[in-house]
Design a protein around this motif. Sequence first.
Motif, PDB file in Angstrom:
ATOM      1  N   ASP A 251       0.826  -1.327   0.038  1.00 13.37           N
ATOM      2  CA  ASP A 251      -0.175   0.103   0.070  1.00 13.37           C
ATOM      3  C   ASP A 251       0.938   1.294   0.060  1.00 13.37           C
ATOM      4  O   ASP A 251       1.978   1.100   0.215  1.00 13.37           O
ATOM      5  CB  ASP A 251      -1.042   0.085   1.304  1.00 13.37           C
ATOM      6  CG  ASP A 251      -0.331   0.151   2.685  1.00 13.37           C
ATOM      7  OD1 ASP A 251       0.668   0.811   2.796  1.00 13.37           O
ATOM      8  OD2 ASP A 251      -0.860  -0.299   3.415  1.00 13.37           O
ATOM      9  N   PRO A 252       0.413   2.348  -0.268  1.00 17.34           N
ATOM     10  CA  PRO A 252       1.298   3.705  -0.248  1.00 17.34           C
ATOM     11  C   PRO A 252       1.885   3.977   0.690  1.00 17.34           C
ATOM     12  O   PRO A 252       2.795   4.616   0.979  1.00 17.34           O
ATOM     13  CB  PRO A 252       0.060   4.810  -0.495  1.00 17.34           C
ATOM     14  CG  PRO A 252      -0.994   4.096  -1.269  1.00 17.34           C
ATOM     15  CD  PRO A 252      -1.095   2.863  -0.613  1.00 17.34           C
ATOM     16  N   PHE A 253       1.707   3.654   2.244  1.00 22.57           N
ATOM     17  CA  PHE A 253       2.278   3.663   3.336  1.00 22.57           C
ATOM     18  C   PHE A 253       3.418   2.554   3.585  1.00 22.57           C
ATOM     19  O   PHE A 253       4.101   2.582   4.773  1.00 22.57           O
ATOM     20  CB  PHE A 253       1.425   3.604   4.595  1.00 22.57           C
ATOM     21  CG  PHE A 253       0.456   4.749   4.759  1.00 22.57           C
ATOM     22  CD1 PHE A 253       0.628   5.772   4.031  1.00 22.57           C
ATOM     23  CD2 PHE A 253      -0.387   4.706   5.708  1.00 22.57           C
ATOM     24  CE1 PHE A 253      -0.434   6.979   4.137  1.00 22.57           C
ATOM     25  CE2 PHE A 253      -1.304   5.776   6.147  1.00 22.57           C
ATOM     26  CZ  PHE A 253      -1.053   6.958   5.279  1.00 22.57           C
ATOM     27  N   GLY A 254       3.597   1.732   2.441  1.00 18.88           N
ATOM     28  CA  GLY A 254       4.587   0.785   2.459  1.00 18.88           C
ATOM     29  C   GLY A 254       4.349  -0.718   3.257  1.00 18.88           C
ATOM     30  O   GLY A 254       5.332  -1.612   3.203  1.00 18.88           O
ATOM     31  N   VAL A 255       3.056  -0.836   3.616  1.00 19.89           N
ATOM     32  CA  VAL A 255       2.774  -1.917   4.218  1.00 19.89           C
ATOM     33  C   VAL A 255       2.528  -2.988   3.172  1.00 19.89           C
ATOM     34  O   VAL A 255       1.633  -2.821   2.103  1.00 19.89           O
ATOM     35  CB  VAL A 255       1.495  -2.086   5.102  1.00 19.89           C
ATOM     36  CG1 VAL A 255       1.133  -3.223   6.032  1.00 19.89           C
ATOM     37  CG2 VAL A 255       2.050  -0.874   6.339  1.00 19.89           C
ATOM     38  N   VAL A 256       2.752  -4.207   3.262  1.00 22.83           N
ATOM     39  CA  VAL A 256       2.636  -5.477   2.210  1.00 22.83           C
ATOM     40  C   VAL A 256       1.340  -6.077   2.706  1.00 22.83           C
ATOM     41  O   VAL A 256       1.406  -6.580   3.947  1.00 22.83           O
ATOM     42  CB  VAL A 256       3.785  -6.264   2.213  1.00 22.83           C
ATOM     43  CG1 VAL A 256       3.690  -7.423   1.077  1.00 22.83           C
ATOM     44  CG2 VAL A 256       4.993  -5.430   1.518  1.00 22.83           C
ATOM     45  N   HIS A 257       0.343  -6.359   1.973  1.00 19.84           N
ATOM     46  CA  HIS A 257      -0.650  -6.959   2.167  1.00 19.84           C
ATOM     47  C   HIS A 257      -0.923  -8.406   1.400  1.00 19.84           C
ATOM     48  O   HIS A 257      -1.093  -8.486   0.229  1.00 19.84           O
ATOM     49  CB  HIS A 257      -2.027  -6.379   1.759  1.00 19.84           C
ATOM     50  CG  HIS A 257      -1.973  -5.095   2.533  1.00 19.84           C
ATOM     51  ND1 HIS A 257      -2.476  -5.022   3.975  1.00 19.84           N
ATOM     52  CD2 HIS A 257      -1.470  -3.820   2.342  1.00 19.84           C
ATOM     53  CE1 HIS A 257      -2.544  -3.664   4.250  1.00 19.84           C
ATOM     54  NE2 HIS A 257      -1.705  -2.825   3.346  1.00 19.84           N
ATOM     55  N   PRO A 258      -0.141  -9.531   1.972  1.00 20.28           N
ATOM     56  CA  PRO A 258      -0.255 -10.749   1.197  1.00 20.28           C
ATOM     57  C   PRO A 258      -1.600 -11.243   0.756  1.00 20.28           C
ATOM     58  O   PRO A 258      -1.397 -12.104  -0.302  1.00 20.28           O
ATOM     59  CB  PRO A 258       0.924 -11.668   2.122  1.00 20.28           C
ATOM     60  CG  PRO A 258       0.553 -11.256   3.342  1.00 20.28           C
ATOM     61  CD  PRO A 258       0.358  -9.759   3.185  1.00 20.28           C
ATOM     62  N   ILE A 259      -2.473 -11.061   1.761  1.00 21.62           N
ATOM     63  CA  ILE A 259      -3.873 -11.353   1.690  1.00 21.62           C
ATOM     64  C   ILE A 259      -4.656 -10.225   1.628  1.00 21.62           C
ATOM     65  O   ILE A 259      -4.417  -9.026   1.772  1.00 21.62           O
ATOM     66  CB  ILE A 259      -4.314 -12.325   2.514  1.00 21.62           C
ATOM     67  CG1 ILE A 259      -4.272 -12.035   4.046  1.00 21.62           C
ATOM     68  CG2 ILE A 259      -3.452 -13.811   2.304  1.00 21.62           C
ATOM     69  CD1 ILE A 259      -4.726 -12.978   4.955  1.00 21.62           C
TER      70      ILE A 259
END
Length: 483
Positions: A251-259
């Motif tokens: 996401d734009p804040f740098g958090v990765v969402h694997p699901i």
Amino acid sequence: MSDHVCQEGCRHHSHGEDSPEIQQEFQEGRRDFMRDFAVGGVLASAASLGISSSAFGQTMPKTGLTSGHATHYYIPASDKTVSWGFFSKSLKPVVELESGDFATIETLTHHSNDDASLMVKGDPGAESVFYWDSKRKNVDRRGMGPMDHKLGAGGGMGVHILTGPVAIKGAEPGDVLEVRIVDVALRPSANPEFKGKTFGSNVAANWGFHYNELIEEPKKREVVTIYELDATGERNWARAFYNYRWTPQKDPFGVVHPIVDYPGVPVDHSTISKNYNVLKNIRVPVRPHFGTMGLAPKEADLVNSVPPSHFGGNIDNWRIGKGATMYYPVSVAGGLFSVGDPHASQGDSEMCGTAIECSLTGTFQFILHKKADLPGTPLADLQYPLLETQDEWVLHGFSYANYLAELGPDAQNSIFSKSSLDLALKDAFRKMRHFLMQTQNLTEDEAVSLMSIGVDFGITQVVDGNWGVHAVVKKGIFPGRDV
């Protein structure tokens, strides 16, 4: 006129009894509650119970509609008029209206960023809600979780974009709010390449009932299917446009969402593989409805939008569409009505976790029934959301009728591990028994027999934490009966 003070993004106007627009909306949406049903063993009309079924322009007692005038509000969806992922008794209303007033309310699907080029870009309202860059997102809190949650503010503990709340002047705990769905319209895509089209997203998600039953590899997969619809109304079916498997998204804040674990994450389409050869020559009937609609509960300040309960909420019943009426018990002052989770189509059970999640605009009329006027009417002692359609009454049973009260301080977490269809069926049975005995003056023995031979019980949803079973009874089985 109400005492409404306009806020940013709110528009309204007043209609008299001769307005063709309001006449048409009123006539199309009006429903005679408990039309031609028996009370005390004799045939009674809605009017005989003090619940008006008159044409527009006639005074409606105890509804706040006077002199044949009603105010019609327009509430666009924007970052100023929505909350994301929760109901709250503490939210400031975007408008306060009188009983009898109308409101046209825009709603946005929280899945719009599954393909932003089709469902967000060029649409000012959607762009204001979904805006998210490296420094900020316009609607920061998404869910009732902590603001410093590792996934993002609110933690995704609640996912639906809800427009509102709308307060009804004079509504108090113990009253019943009647919400008539006058009209429902698809929100057109702003993409000039697809003028006259609307798009929605269906996600076979990790919370779906199917997820641990997959047989093809990779078995742990989430699949997004984008559907195309005709916004002009000339075509009443949807077709699959393409699908893709979810890949880890940053996401734009740098958090990765694997699901799929946080609502509104923008999908980078350079990371996915689109399959346009999907569901060929299959037409999905369009039946637009609102998956999440209800009042603010009293039990907590922030209530997750996912599990439904006594206040309504995320019931996910495709029957809650144009021409239907919902009745809700009021828990807090003003009622505080919110609506969202718009769907273009859904089957009973919502098996894979979502419907065709598709932005809609609805027109509603609000009728307040005061507690003092309820004794002797079918709304007396109403403690659950009740749906009326032209031909049916539909009652909604949940694993826990009021999970917030029944499961204690940890209710909003524990509900997701405690639901079962057995419990939901039992609750639906109890509510239908109450309904038949209250509105039809049946004995318990009569009600039990009738439920087995004349009531259909179906699975509403198995994906919303508090699972649902609906009970449907046809109005036609209650003609005038001899005493």
